[in-house]
Design a protein around this motif. Sequence first.
Motif, PDB file in Angstrom:
ATOM      1  N   UNK A  75      36.086  25.213  32.912  1.00 33.57           N
ATOM      2  CA  UNK A  75      36.821  26.660  32.844  1.00 33.57           C
ATOM      3  C   UNK A  75      36.371  27.498  31.410  1.00 33.57           C
ATOM      4  N   UNK A  76      35.995  28.304  31.392  1.00 33.80           N
ATOM      5  CA  UNK A  76      35.579  29.053  29.980  1.00 33.80           C
ATOM      6  C   UNK A  76      36.833  29.290  29.343  1.00 33.80           C
ATOM      7  N   UNK A  77      36.709  29.304  27.925  1.00 34.78           N
ATOM      8  CA  UNK A  77      37.615  29.873  27.117  1.00 34.78           C
ATOM      9  C   UNK A  77      37.682  31.256  26.543  1.00 34.78           C
ATOM     10  N   UNK A  78      36.496  31.857  26.685  1.00 34.94           N
ATOM     11  CA  UNK A  78      36.033  33.249  26.317  1.00 34.94           C
ATOM     12  C   UNK A  78      37.223  34.343  27.040  1.00 34.94           C
ATOM     13  N   UNK A  79      36.580  35.386  26.600  1.00 38.64           N
ATOM     14  CA  UNK A  79      37.500  36.789  27.191  1.00 38.64           C
ATOM     15  C   UNK A  79      36.349  37.460  28.159  1.00 38.64           C
ATOM     16  N   UNK A  80      37.119  38.104  28.891  1.00 35.35           N
ATOM     17  CA  UNK A  80      36.219  39.101  29.875  1.00 35.35           C
ATOM     18  C   UNK A  80      36.640  40.448  29.562  1.00 35.35           C
ATOM     19  N   UNK A  81      35.654  41.473  29.495  1.00 35.50           N
ATOM     20  CA  UNK A  81      36.069  42.851  29.616  1.00 35.50           C
ATOM     21  C   UNK A  81      35.796  43.291  30.724  1.00 35.50           C
ATOM     22  N   UNK A  82      36.720  43.960  31.469  1.00 31.95           N
ATOM     23  CA  UNK A  82      36.971  44.624  32.722  1.00 31.95           C
ATOM     24  C   UNK A  82      37.074  45.894  32.838  1.00 31.95           C
ATOM     25  N   UNK A  83      36.319  46.613  33.403  1.00 28.92           N
ATOM     26  CA  UNK A  83      36.348  48.076  33.341  1.00 28.92           C
ATOM     27  C   UNK A  83      36.568  48.580  34.867  1.00 28.92           C
ATOM     28  N   UNK A  84      37.489  49.524  34.857  1.00 24.69           N
ATOM     29  CA  UNK A  84      37.585  50.142  36.411  1.00 24.69           C
ATOM     30  C   UNK A  84      36.602  51.038  36.606  1.00 24.69           C
ATOM     31  N   UNK A  85      35.877  51.213  37.876  1.00 23.79           N
ATOM     32  CA  UNK A  85      34.947  51.786  38.117  1.00 23.79           C
ATOM     33  C   UNK A  85      35.072  52.980  39.141  1.00 23.79           C
ATOM     34  N   UNK A 133      41.878  37.688  40.370  1.00 23.68           N
ATOM     35  CA  UNK A 133      42.398  39.039  40.556  1.00 23.68           C
ATOM     36  C   UNK A 133      41.250  39.890  40.544  1.00 23.68           C
ATOM     37  N   UNK A 134      40.103  39.685  39.841  1.00 23.38           N
ATOM     38  CA  UNK A 134      38.912  40.612  39.711  1.00 23.38           C
ATOM     39  C   UNK A 134      38.121  40.339  41.047  1.00 23.38           C
ATOM     40  N   UNK A 135      38.118  39.135  41.874  1.00 27.54           N
ATOM     41  CA  UNK A 135      37.585  38.843  42.993  1.00 27.54           C
ATOM     42  C   UNK A 135      38.084  39.458  44.026  1.00 27.54           C
ATOM     43  N   UNK A 136      39.428  39.688  44.366  1.00 26.26           N
ATOM     44  CA  UNK A 136      40.214  40.555  44.952  1.00 26.26           C
ATOM     45  C   UNK A 136      39.725  42.123  44.995  1.00 26.26           C
ATOM     46  N   UNK A 137      39.459  42.619  44.081  1.00 27.66           N
ATOM     47  CA  UNK A 137      39.199  44.006  44.003  1.00 27.66           C
ATOM     48  C   UNK A 137      37.631  44.441  43.278  1.00 27.66           C
ATOM     49  N   UNK A 138      36.778  43.714  43.994  1.00 31.87           N
ATOM     50  CA  UNK A 138      35.280  44.014  43.258  1.00 31.87           C
ATOM     51  C   UNK A 138      34.900  45.323  43.421  1.00 31.87           C
ATOM     52  N   UNK A 139      35.356  46.156  44.358  1.00 27.54           N
ATOM     53  CA  UNK A 139      34.947  47.456  44.699  1.00 27.54           C
ATOM     54  C   UNK A 139      35.580  48.632  43.696  1.00 27.54           C
ATOM     55  N   UNK A 140      36.732  48.085  43.008  1.00 29.41           N
ATOM     56  CA  UNK A 140      37.430  48.874  41.906  1.00 29.41           C
ATOM     57  C   UNK A 140      36.948  48.775  40.365  1.00 29.41           C
ATOM     58  N   UNK A 141      36.404  47.486  40.089  1.00 29.91           N
ATOM     59  CA  UNK A 141      36.155  46.969  38.972  1.00 29.91           C
ATOM     60  C   UNK A 141      34.907  46.224  38.807  1.00 29.91           C
ATOM     61  N   UNK A 142      34.561  46.462  37.477  1.00 32.81           N
ATOM     62  CA  UNK A 142      33.347  45.321  37.245  1.00 32.81           C
ATOM     63  C   UNK A 142      33.629  44.636  35.837  1.00 32.81           C
ATOM     64  N   UNK A 143      32.972  43.801  35.874  1.00 30.26           N
ATOM     65  CA  UNK A 143      32.916  42.693  34.648  1.00 30.26           C
ATOM     66  C   UNK A 143      31.840  43.518  33.503  1.00 30.26           C
ATOM     67  N   UNK A 144      32.026  43.847  32.553  1.00 29.22           N
ATOM     68  CA  UNK A 144      31.112  44.248  31.546  1.00 29.22           C
ATOM     69  C   UNK A 144      30.711  43.058  30.800  1.00 29.22           C
ATOM     70  N   UNK A 145      29.372  42.946  30.837  1.00 30.03           N
ATOM     71  CA  UNK A 145      28.757  42.003  30.055  1.00 30.03           C
ATOM     72  C   UNK A 145      28.753  41.781  28.698  1.00 30.03           C
ATOM     73  N   UNK A 146      28.705  40.833  27.930  1.00 32.09           N
ATOM     74  CA  UNK A 146      28.923  40.858  26.558  1.00 32.09           C
ATOM     75  C   UNK A 146      27.595  41.634  25.850  1.00 32.09           C
TER      76      UNK A 146
END
Length: 74
Positions: A1-11, A48-61
Amino acid sequence: MSTGRLRIQQVRSGIGAPRKHKKILQALGLGRIDRVVELPDNGAVRGMVAKIPHLVRIVPPGEAAGRRTGRSGR
């Protein structure tokens, strides 16, 4: 499991989405299109992100979370 951070954008808007999807947006701290949140990269957030992939995206670093343009490219 990663210990980083995710940037999530609602699209896309949650209007018309099932109640569960709206609750997930709220739990992620989202609620408006183009809003970006930074959350820990763990299984709960990714689930949570996997449940709503049509509403959000993960912003790459390294990528700016800018406003997405429409089809007309304006």
